[in-house]
Write a protein that holds these residues in place. Sequence first.
Motif, PDB file in Angstrom:
ATOM      1  N   THR A 266      10.105  -3.766  17.824  1.00  0.00           N
ATOM      2  CA  THR A 266      10.798  -3.383  19.055  1.00  0.00           C
ATOM      3  C   THR A 266      12.131  -2.714  18.734  1.00  0.00           C
ATOM      4  O   THR A 266      12.467  -1.663  19.279  1.00  0.00           O
ATOM      5  N   GLU A 267      12.882  -3.317  17.828  1.00  0.00           N
ATOM      6  CA  GLU A 267      14.203  -2.768  17.504  1.00  0.00           C
ATOM      7  C   GLU A 267      14.094  -1.399  16.823  1.00  0.00           C
ATOM      8  O   GLU A 267      14.814  -0.471  17.175  1.00  0.00           O
ATOM      9  N   PHE A 268      13.195  -1.294  15.854  1.00  0.00           N
ATOM     10  CA  PHE A 268      13.182  -0.063  15.059  1.00  0.00           C
ATOM     11  C   PHE A 268      12.428   1.073  15.733  1.00  0.00           C
ATOM     12  O   PHE A 268      12.634   2.237  15.399  1.00  0.00           O
ATOM     13  N   SER A 269      11.577   0.753  16.702  1.00  0.00           N
ATOM     14  CA  SER A 269      10.935   1.871  17.403  1.00  0.00           C
ATOM     15  C   SER A 269      11.951   2.603  18.283  1.00  0.00           C
ATOM     16  O   SER A 269      11.715   3.731  18.694  1.00  0.00           O
ATOM     17  N   HIS A 311      24.927  -5.492   1.778  1.00  0.00           N
ATOM     18  CA  HIS A 311      24.904  -6.466   2.889  1.00  0.00           C
ATOM     19  C   HIS A 311      24.238  -7.783   2.464  1.00  0.00           C
ATOM     20  O   HIS A 311      23.932  -8.614   3.319  1.00  0.00           O
ATOM     21  N   ASN A 312      23.946  -7.913   1.160  1.00  0.00           N
ATOM     22  CA  ASN A 312      23.242  -9.102   0.643  1.00  0.00           C
ATOM     23  C   ASN A 312      21.851  -9.282   1.230  1.00  0.00           C
ATOM     24  O   ASN A 312      21.412 -10.404   1.496  1.00  0.00           O
ATOM     25  N   ILE A 313      21.167  -8.173   1.449  1.00  0.00           N
ATOM     26  CA  ILE A 313      19.803  -8.209   1.984  1.00  0.00           C
ATOM     27  C   ILE A 313      18.857  -7.596   0.955  1.00  0.00           C
ATOM     28  O   ILE A 313      19.103  -6.487   0.473  1.00  0.00           O
ATOM     29  N   VAL A 314      17.808  -8.359   0.625  1.00  0.00           N
ATOM     30  CA  VAL A 314      16.870  -7.902  -0.409  1.00  0.00           C
ATOM     31  C   VAL A 314      15.714  -7.149   0.251  1.00  0.00           C
ATOM     32  O   VAL A 314      15.001  -7.700   1.091  1.00  0.00           O
ATOM     33  N   THR A 315      15.552  -5.874  -0.111  1.00  0.00           N
ATOM     34  CA  THR A 315      14.493  -5.051   0.486  1.00  0.00           C
ATOM     35  C   THR A 315      13.717  -4.327  -0.618  1.00  0.00           C
ATOM     36  O   THR A 315      14.020  -3.195  -0.969  1.00  0.00           O
ATOM     37  N   PRO A 316      12.687  -4.991  -1.158  1.00  0.00           N
ATOM     38  CA  PRO A 316      11.976  -4.381  -2.285  1.00  0.00           C
ATOM     39  C   PRO A 316      11.016  -3.278  -1.854  1.00  0.00           C
ATOM     40  O   PRO A 316      10.494  -3.306  -0.734  1.00  0.00           O
ATOM     41  N   PHE A 317      10.779  -2.326  -2.736  1.00  0.00           N
ATOM     42  CA  PHE A 317       9.674  -1.388  -2.468  1.00  0.00           C
ATOM     43  C   PHE A 317       8.392  -2.045  -2.950  1.00  0.00           C
ATOM     44  O   PHE A 317       8.362  -3.248  -3.203  1.00  0.00           O
ATOM     45  N   HIS A 318       7.284  -1.283  -3.035  1.00  0.00           N
ATOM     46  CA  HIS A 318       6.034  -1.965  -3.377  1.00  0.00           C
ATOM     47  C   HIS A 318       5.321  -1.240  -4.505  1.00  0.00           C
ATOM     48  O   HIS A 318       5.994  -0.691  -5.374  1.00  0.00           O
ATOM     49  N   TYR A 319       3.991  -1.212  -4.483  1.00  0.00           N
ATOM     50  CA  TYR A 319       3.229  -0.760  -5.642  1.00  0.00           C
ATOM     51  C   TYR A 319       3.575   0.638  -6.140  1.00  0.00           C
ATOM     52  O   TYR A 319       3.725   1.566  -5.367  1.00  0.00           O
ATOM     53  N   ILE A 320       3.641   0.774  -7.462  1.00  0.00           N
ATOM     54  CA  ILE A 320       3.566   2.078  -8.115  1.00  0.00           C
ATOM     55  C   ILE A 320       2.062   2.391  -8.143  1.00  0.00           C
ATOM     56  O   ILE A 320       1.279   1.590  -8.658  1.00  0.00           O
ATOM     57  N   PRO A 321       1.634   3.510  -7.568  1.00  0.00           N
ATOM     58  CA  PRO A 321       0.184   3.784  -7.517  1.00  0.00           C
ATOM     59  C   PRO A 321      -0.471   3.607  -8.887  1.00  0.00           C
ATOM     60  O   PRO A 321       0.050   4.062  -9.910  1.00  0.00           O
ATOM     61  N   LEU A 322      -1.607   2.918  -8.895  1.00  0.00           N
ATOM     62  CA  LEU A 322      -2.235   2.562 -10.171  1.00  0.00           C
ATOM     63  C   LEU A 322      -2.646   3.790 -10.981  1.00  0.00           C
ATOM     64  O   LEU A 322      -2.584   3.766 -12.207  1.00  0.00           O
ATOM     65  N   HIS A 323      -3.057   4.857 -10.308  1.00  0.00           N
ATOM     66  CA  HIS A 323      -3.559   6.012 -11.071  1.00  0.00           C
ATOM     67  C   HIS A 323      -2.451   6.681 -11.878  1.00  0.00           C
ATOM     68  O   HIS A 323      -2.725   7.407 -12.822  1.00  0.00           O
ATOM     69  N   SER A 324      -1.184   6.404 -11.530  1.00  0.00           N
ATOM     70  CA  SER A 324      -0.089   6.997 -12.289  1.00  0.00           C
ATOM     71  C   SER A 324       0.508   6.021 -13.299  1.00  0.00           C
ATOM     72  O   SER A 324       1.542   6.294 -13.899  1.00  0.00           O
ATOM     73  N   SER A 325      -0.148   4.867 -13.488  1.00  0.00           N
ATOM     74  CA  SER A 325       0.332   3.902 -14.488  1.00  0.00           C
ATOM     75  C   SER A 325      -0.452   4.102 -15.787  1.00  0.00           C
ATOM     76  O   SER A 325      -1.542   4.667 -15.768  1.00  0.00           O
ATOM     77  N   PRO A 326       0.088   3.630 -16.919  1.00  0.00           N
ATOM     78  CA  PRO A 326      -0.620   3.846 -18.196  1.00  0.00           C
ATOM     79  C   PRO A 326      -2.058   3.302 -18.181  1.00  0.00           C
ATOM     80  O   PRO A 326      -2.988   3.996 -18.595  1.00  0.00           O
ATOM     81  N   LEU A 351      10.971  -5.256   4.451  1.00  0.00           N
ATOM     82  CA  LEU A 351      12.113  -6.020   4.976  1.00  0.00           C
ATOM     83  C   LEU A 351      11.839  -7.528   4.879  1.00  0.00           C
ATOM     84  O   LEU A 351      10.680  -7.954   4.916  1.00  0.00           O
ATOM     85  N   PRO A 352      12.901  -8.338   4.809  1.00  0.00           N
ATOM     86  CA  PRO A 352      12.717  -9.795   4.736  1.00  0.00           C
ATOM     87  C   PRO A 352      11.914 -10.304   5.937  1.00  0.00           C
ATOM     88  O   PRO A 352      12.198  -9.927   7.077  1.00  0.00           O
ATOM     89  N   LEU A 353      10.912 -11.118   5.662  1.00  0.00           N
ATOM     90  CA  LEU A 353      10.114 -11.720   6.736  1.00  0.00           C
ATOM     91  C   LEU A 353       9.431 -12.947   6.145  1.00  0.00           C
ATOM     92  O   LEU A 353       8.619 -12.813   5.216  1.00  0.00           O
ATOM     93  N   VAL A 366      18.516  -6.464  11.142  1.00  0.00           N
ATOM     94  CA  VAL A 366      18.366  -5.407  12.147  1.00  0.00           C
ATOM     95  C   VAL A 366      19.645  -4.584  12.224  1.00  0.00           C
ATOM     96  O   VAL A 366      19.621  -3.348  12.224  1.00  0.00           O
ATOM     97  N   GLN A 367      20.783  -5.271  12.233  1.00  0.00           N
ATOM     98  CA  GLN A 367      22.046  -4.541  12.365  1.00  0.00           C
ATOM     99  C   GLN A 367      22.345  -3.679  11.147  1.00  0.00           C
ATOM    100  O   GLN A 367      22.792  -2.544  11.286  1.00  0.00           O
ATOM    101  N   ALA A 368      22.044  -4.218   9.967  1.00  0.00           N
ATOM    102  CA  ALA A 368      22.286  -3.423   8.752  1.00  0.00           C
ATOM    103  C   ALA A 368      21.394  -2.180   8.735  1.00  0.00           C
ATOM    104  O   ALA A 368      21.843  -1.089   8.359  1.00  0.00           O
ATOM    105  N   VAL A 369      20.154  -2.344   9.153  1.00  0.00           N
ATOM    106  CA  VAL A 369      19.228  -1.197   9.167  1.00  0.00           C
ATOM    107  C   VAL A 369      19.674  -0.179  10.219  1.00  0.00           C
ATOM    108  O   VAL A 369      19.697   1.025   9.961  1.00  0.00           O
ATOM    109  N   ARG A 370      20.047  -0.670  11.388  1.00  0.00           N
ATOM    110  CA  ARG A 370      20.523   0.238  12.449  1.00  0.00           C
ATOM    111  C   ARG A 370      21.723   1.047  11.969  1.00  0.00           C
ATOM    112  O   ARG A 370      21.798   2.256  12.150  1.00  0.00           O
TER     113      ARG A 370
END
Length: 376
Positions: A266-269, A311-326, A351-353, A366-370
Amino acid sequence: MIPFNVPPKTGNELNYIEQAIKSDKLCGDGQFSKKCEAWIEKSFNTAKALLTPSCTAALELAAILIDIKEGDEVIMPSYTFVSTANAFVLRGAKVIFIDVRPDTMNIDESLIEAAITSKTRAIVPVHYAGVACEMDTILAIAEKHELWVIEDAAQGVMSTYKGRALGAIGHIGCYSFHETKNYSSGGEGGAILINDPKLVARAEIIREKGTNRSQFLHGIVDKYTWQDIGSSFLPSELQAAYLYAQLESADAINDFRLSLWNNYYTEFSKILQPEQLPHIPNDLKHNAHMFYIKLASSEERAKFISIMKTHNIVTPFHYIPLHSSPAGEQFGKFSGNDLHTSVESAKLVRLPLYYGMNDDKQLEVVQAVRTFFLEE
Ligand SMILES: *Cc1c(COP(=O)(O)O)cnc(C)c1O
């Protein structure tokens, strides 16, 4: 500090672990394993659920069960966790990677048929973020070409597709109860769902080191012997006891996560474009496994992550596509063009959830992202 994930706790875990200890039977297939398996079978309507030490182990068991051999090909998205591919590579298969749909980050079902050869044995849809792949199309392709469908439903526990539970739709489904997933069995854990009843007896043998110990315990044979290849795919009762406390609260955990997810949505839309937000197709219910947003580029994502860190908020990215890994280059091949996998995965950030995350913490995120987007 707002962590990305906190392992779910319901309050009953210690009580059940204590009961398991007092029962003096801690090896696999004790009373808590049975309870968890019965709960999964009843809730998700599968022929047989068997707990495993991890989703990785469930995928490995699946690959043995469908007799994957040297030279076989297995179709899956490149945007997935390594275990999806490893399980089949360990049996000698070559992995054929397919592009994802940018809206759900799931395998693009319209590209699967072009990747099928005489060597293809299985399709492995991965339900990313607990949002279902287009299973009707995938099942129809599999039936036409006589292929196995193994669902990697590691993230999909409690999600449905047209009323059917994820993991209970293909021939076999694999769940994860790792502490980063919606339900945990004390850090590490998983389950395999055998939806094709013809596979149940052999699945039990492979899981019990290749013996018919399960038939022995059921009184079907009077001694058990080595029948087939297999390994030890049983978790301990301590893990099952922990998990049972979580499964009993499955609805509460699911509702809690969905409410956090809906708040974010709701917030980010209000400030982001639809293609920057997760998309939930019609006819399915998701389990709020993950809330992600997409930035304009990997550079903007790096900036986002570092500003969230201030802001002390941990927001990791995700997979490195497998086809581009060794290993992906060695054991796999991308079929068709990588139109979306690399580009979209480089924009995505999570985002943290987590179960128990309080409203104040979510508001901070939400506020940090906004602020990030509105001041840019
Ligand atoms: C977490 C995950 C796995 C591995 O699960 P484990 O229980 O840690 O072995 C496999 N596939 C996907 C898509 C996952 O998210």
